[in-house]
Design a protein around this motif. Structure first.
Motif, mmCIF file in Angstrom:
data_model
loop_
_atom_site.group_PDB
_atom_site.id
_atom_site.type_symbol
_atom_site.label_atom_id
_atom_site.label_comp_id
_atom_site.label_asym_id
_atom_site.label_seq_id
_atom_site.Cartn_x
_atom_site.Cartn_y
_atom_site.Cartn_z
ATOM 1 N N PRO A 174 0.835 -1.202 0.000
ATOM 2 C CA PRO A 174 0.000 0.000 0.000
ATOM 3 C C PRO A 174 0.867 1.248 0.000
ATOM 4 O O PRO A 174 2.009 1.228 0.450
ATOM 5 C CB PRO A 174 -0.817 -0.129 1.280
ATOM 6 N N TYR A 175 0.329 2.355 -0.508
ATOM 7 C CA TYR A 175 1.140 3.538 -0.727
ATOM 8 C C TYR A 175 1.641 4.127 0.587
ATOM 9 O O TYR A 175 0.967 4.126 1.607
ATOM 10 C CB TYR A 175 0.374 4.615 -1.492
ATOM 11 N N GLY A 176 2.831 4.697 0.530
ATOM 12 C CA GLY A 176 3.428 5.422 1.646
ATOM 13 C C GLY A 176 4.904 5.620 1.399
ATOM 14 O O GLY A 176 5.585 4.708 0.932
ATOM 15 N N GLY A 177 5.404 6.818 1.685
ATOM 16 C CA GLY A 177 6.811 7.107 1.442
ATOM 17 C C GLY A 177 7.740 6.570 2.497
ATOM 18 O O GLY A 177 8.946 6.464 2.282
ATOM 19 N N LEU A 208 12.752 3.612 5.285
ATOM 20 C CA LEU A 208 12.263 2.539 6.152
ATOM 21 C C LEU A 208 10.749 2.702 6.247
ATOM 22 O O LEU A 208 10.262 3.754 6.667
ATOM 23 C CB LEU A 208 12.892 2.624 7.536
ATOM 24 N N LYS A 209 10.029 1.669 5.864
ATOM 25 C CA LYS A 209 8.581 1.805 5.718
ATOM 26 C C LYS A 209 7.828 0.746 6.513
ATOM 27 O O LYS A 209 8.100 -0.447 6.407
ATOM 28 C CB LYS A 209 8.203 1.697 4.237
ATOM 29 N N LEU A 210 6.872 1.205 7.317
ATOM 30 C CA LEU A 210 5.912 0.332 7.988
ATOM 31 C C LEU A 210 4.656 0.291 7.141
ATOM 32 O O LEU A 210 4.106 1.342 6.799
ATOM 33 C CB LEU A 210 5.591 0.864 9.383
ATOM 34 N N ALA A 211 4.204 -0.916 6.767
ATOM 35 C CA ALA A 211 3.064 -1.016 5.856
ATOM 36 C C ALA A 211 2.075 -2.080 6.301
ATOM 37 O O ALA A 211 2.459 -3.150 6.795
ATOM 38 C CB ALA A 211 3.545 -1.331 4.439
#
Length: 387
Positions: free
Chosen positions: A19-22, A35-38
């Motif tokens: 899912p989208y997120g920078g 570093l992404k939490l999704a």
């Protein structure tokens, strides 16, 4: 003093990752790490396959279960370019993470924390959490797991270089490594920083100076003649014990940040909320407090100066310390109609004067202290401005 304008540098930033997120991104020129939490990807059945065509129906049953969704959250590390896209090099289950990266991005550490939301909550309300620690020495292309006691949370990773640093977690607790994370030694924290009734308590703020001094801030109701104040203690790299640095009366510290200079004389800044900390047992206490910023030097027996008290409508969220007197405070204003607005409160003269800028509703903010460059993410649009 005027606010520099935003410059758009991408309108498709991480658009292809679902899912989208920078994520928590860092930018150097055209290079990006993040570093992404999704959450897991949720899909829906076609209209003709739904029990009720008027309501969206997830493709699989677990997609309607919030606990199943939480259990499937992931932590990912990406590397790439602003214009060419980012590639995932690391992914682990987790609902929380901390990370550190070297200045040249050649070395990284990531801690991942995962909790099983499907098991019944214990009587003490403290569901067990599994924490793991990982490192890369080739820019994030390959990763290896380090030995770490899984029951010990890591909330922050702070390093001087790839070999020497600290891990800070619940308790609060502090560990030090001098061999790149192969072994860790726990450092005894100040006794008044702990509360036996809150085993997962955190410090109000933590900072590692360029000279290797670790600073921790915590609130105390009473400590001798000191009452209802935040205390900042320091730990030198070659020491095994914390020592008192400053006391901030009538304040609850939100964060502390030091100037990232070479070893020598530098300033430390504390962002605080005036008055008592929020009383979670009092339903009438919404936690809102007037914010302030204070400053002191890293020399012996420094004098604390409260530089500024901010407008009462702002809730202070974070602080960045740049070069040549640049200070940025990130705040939220929820007093108006509609969704809360994100603001940048800025000073170009070491906190003597301030301006406020309404940034709307951002999805991520990063400040590069080496270049005084601020980045903001609006949906797929990545912008920057230089202070």
């Amino acid at each position: 003093m005027t606010t520099p304008g935003w410059q758009t540098i991408s309108t498709t930033f991480m658009k292809n990752d679902e899912p989208y997120g920078g994520g928590d991104c860092r930018i150097q020129g055209n290079e990006v790490i993040s570093l992404k939490l999704a959450d897991p990807v949720i899909t829906f059945k076609p209209v003709e396959q739904r029990k009720n065509p008027e309501y969206a129906e997830p493709t699989e049953a677990w997609m309607s279960n919030v606990y199943e969704v939480l259990n499937r959250q992931t932590i990912s590390f990406f590397r790439g370019t602003v214009d060419g896209g980012l590639k995932r090099h690391f992914q682990q289950p987790g609902q929380d993470a901390a990370w550190w990266y070297s200045k040249d991005w050649g070395a990284q550490y990531i801690s991942t924390s995962w909790m099983d939301y499907k098991i019944p909550q214990p009587k003490n309300g403290l569901s067990p959490e599994i924490t793991r620690l990982w490192t890369s020495r080739d820019g994030g292309n390959n990763w290896s797991q380090l030995k770490w006691p899984e029951e010990q949370n890591i909330g922050q990773l702070l390093f001087l270089d790839p070999g020497r640093g600290y891990a800070v977690g619940w308790g609060p607790r502090v560990w030090r490594t001098a061999d790149g994370g192969r072994s860790w030694k726990e450092i005894r924290v100040p006794e008044l920083a702990r509360d036996r009734e809150q085993p997962r308590q955190r410090f109000g703020g933590v900072d590692l100076g360029a000279d290797g001094v670790l600073r921790v801030a915590y609130y105390v109701d009473q400590m001798g003649e000191v009452r209802q104040s935040s205390v900042v203690d320091r730990l030198r790299w070659d020491s095994e014990a914390f020592e008192r640095e400053v006391v901030l009366p009538g304040q609850a510290v939100v964060t502390i940040q030091s100037e990232q200079r070479s070893p020598g004389v530098y300033s430390i800044y504390a962002l605080s909320r005036l008055g008592l900390p929020r009383d979670w047992n009092d339903r009438t206490d919404n936690g809102h407090r007037t914010g302030a910023i204070s400053q002191w030097g890293n020399y012996a027996k420094p004098e604390v100066r409260q530089l500024h008290t901010f407008d009462a409508r702002f809730t202070l969220d974070g602080l960045s310390v740049g070069q040549r007197g640049i200070l940025l405070v990130y705040a939220t204003d929820a007093t108006g109609e509609g969704a809360p607005r994100d603001f940048t409160l800025a000073s170009k003269d070491y906190g003597k004067s301030w301006i406020e800028t309404d940034d709307g509703i951002t999805q991520g903010v990063y400040f590069d202290p080496a270049t005084n460059t601020q980045y903001g993410l609006y949906a797929y649009t990545l912008k920057k401005r230089m202070w």
